[in-house]
Scaffold this active site. Sequence first.
Site, PDB file in Angstrom:
ATOM      1  N   PRO A  93     -47.170  15.334  45.365  1.00  0.00           N
ATOM      2  CA  PRO A  93     -45.972  16.179  45.225  1.00  0.00           C
ATOM      3  C   PRO A  93     -45.328  16.483  46.574  1.00  0.00           C
ATOM      4  O   PRO A  93     -44.175  16.906  46.618  1.00  0.00           O
ATOM      5  CB  PRO A  93     -46.499  17.456  44.558  1.00  0.00           C
ATOM      6  CG  PRO A  93     -47.980  17.419  44.719  1.00  0.00           C
ATOM      7  CD  PRO A  93     -48.383  15.988  44.900  1.00  0.00           C
ATOM      8  N   GLU A 120     -56.879  18.654  45.701  1.00  0.00           N
ATOM      9  CA  GLU A 120     -55.795  19.003  46.635  1.00  0.00           C
ATOM     10  C   GLU A 120     -55.292  17.802  47.420  1.00  0.00           C
ATOM     11  O   GLU A 120     -54.464  17.948  48.318  1.00  0.00           O
ATOM     12  CB  GLU A 120     -56.252  20.110  47.591  1.00  0.00           C
ATOM     13  CG  GLU A 120     -56.684  21.405  46.903  1.00  0.00           C
ATOM     14  CD  GLU A 120     -55.558  22.034  46.077  1.00  0.00           C
ATOM     15  OE1 GLU A 120     -54.450  22.190  46.616  1.00  0.00           O
ATOM     16  OE2 GLU A 120     -55.807  22.352  44.907  1.00  0.00           O
ATOM     17  N   ARG A 162     -40.013  -2.942  35.065  1.00  0.00           N
ATOM     18  CA  ARG A 162     -38.867  -3.308  34.242  1.00  0.00           C
ATOM     19  C   ARG A 162     -37.758  -3.963  35.054  1.00  0.00           C
ATOM     20  O   ARG A 162     -36.854  -4.591  34.484  1.00  0.00           O
ATOM     21  CB  ARG A 162     -38.325  -2.113  33.445  1.00  0.00           C
ATOM     22  CG  ARG A 162     -37.688  -1.043  34.261  1.00  0.00           C
ATOM     23  CD  ARG A 162     -37.320   0.160  33.412  1.00  0.00           C
ATOM     24  NE  ARG A 162     -36.127  -0.029  32.591  1.00  0.00           N
ATOM     25  CZ  ARG A 162     -34.879   0.031  33.055  1.00  0.00           C
ATOM     26  NH1 ARG A 162     -34.640   0.250  34.320  1.00  0.00           N
ATOM     27  NH2 ARG A 162     -33.856  -0.145  32.238  1.00  0.00           N
ATOM     28  N   ASP A 177     -27.675   1.101  33.907  1.00  0.00           N
ATOM     29  CA  ASP A 177     -28.632   2.213  33.859  1.00  0.00           C
ATOM     30  C   ASP A 177     -28.073   3.396  34.632  1.00  0.00           C
ATOM     31  O   ASP A 177     -27.464   3.207  35.674  1.00  0.00           O
ATOM     32  CB  ASP A 177     -29.934   1.859  34.602  1.00  0.00           C
ATOM     33  CG  ASP A 177     -30.816   0.879  33.850  1.00  0.00           C
ATOM     34  OD1 ASP A 177     -30.525   0.617  32.685  1.00  0.00           O
ATOM     35  OD2 ASP A 177     -31.779   0.406  34.456  1.00  0.00           O
TER      36      ASP A 177
HETATM   37 CL1  6GU Z   1     -46.849  11.981  42.731  1.00  0.00          CL
HETATM   38  N1  6GU Z   1     -48.500  13.964  42.111  1.00  0.00           N
HETATM   39  C1  6GU Z   1     -48.756  15.184  41.626  1.00  0.00           C
HETATM   40  N2  6GU Z   1     -50.023  15.599  41.564  1.00  0.00           N
HETATM   41  N3  6GU Z   1     -47.822  16.026  41.229  1.00  0.00           N
HETATM   42  C2  6GU Z   1     -46.574  15.580  41.290  1.00  0.00           C
HETATM   43  C3  6GU Z   1     -46.228  14.320  41.765  1.00  0.00           C
HETATM   44  C4  6GU Z   1     -47.236  13.512  42.186  1.00  0.00           C
HETATM   45  N4  6GU Z   1     -44.900  14.187  41.725  1.00  0.00           N
HETATM   46  C5  6GU Z   1     -44.448  15.326  41.239  1.00  0.00           C
HETATM   47  N5  6GU Z   1     -45.442  16.180  40.974  1.00  0.00           N
END
Ligand code: 6GU
Length: 274
Positions: A93, A120, A162, A177
């Site tokens: 994230p 983590e 895709r 798209d």
């Molecule tokens: Cl790539 N990993 C995690 N754990 N949470 C996320 C993410 C990735 N992308 C958005 N939230």
Amino acid sequence: MRLDVITIFPEYLEPLNVSLVGKARARGQLDVGVHDLRAWTHDRHHTVDDTPYGGGPGMVMKPEPWGEALDAVIDAGRDAGQAQPPVIIVPTPSGRPFTQEQAADLSARPWLVFTPARYEGIDRRVIEEYSARYEVRELSIGDYVLAGGEAPVLVMAEAIVRLLPGVLGNAESHRDDSFAAGAMADLLEGPVYTKPPAWRDRTVPGVLVGGHHGKIARWRRDQALARTAAHRPDLIRRCDPATLDQHDLRTLAELGWTLTDEGRFGRAAPRVEE
Ligand code: 6GU
């Protein structure tokens, strides 16, 4: 293309056997390897995590299993015929956004290795070590937090696969798209309809059954503009007005969007009736 995934939940990647990605594999357009990270642990409990240095909540994935796994998976891919080194994709994230542009760029690479983490995240030294030898991309799929990177791998793999030549039946089908570059760049797609022409007293918009291709194209464009303005006003603000025609400008003006002095779109203050 070859995709490898190293994970402590190999069964989470089962959907790679199904649908578009599964069919690409069956047709020989794609090779997929899913590898259990715990195969590269050496203790009785197959430990992959430990407490964070400096304290704090949660656990951190230990570097040694990841190092051994990456070395083994990369060696095996090379032995299986990969001539170019892989791009290593670390879902997190805290990564850069995974966008359609990233998907298109990655679909041109012959070999991707995904390293979804739990807890983590992975000890930072692993990313440093492999960044010195390979192209490593830390990527996030959106502004929310998931429990691990496996679902993001499924998302990214589908977006990338895709786009491979010959994977979608119709080469035209990703030209407009939402988020593809080109004529409809950065506009969301509007509504679609199929038979029957009337369903529960709801009819298909007349223009779509009228057979006038110019009018249909214009109607679809107006629907795309209206949907984008409603759902993603940030895309309208970011839009280069030079990519729009006079009719687009009129449509946006009717939706309350006008050009600012800086040459960008802004929302006109709603008119207050006396
Ligand atoms: Cl790539 N990993 C995690 N754990 N949470 C996320 C993410 C990735 N992308 C958005 N939230």
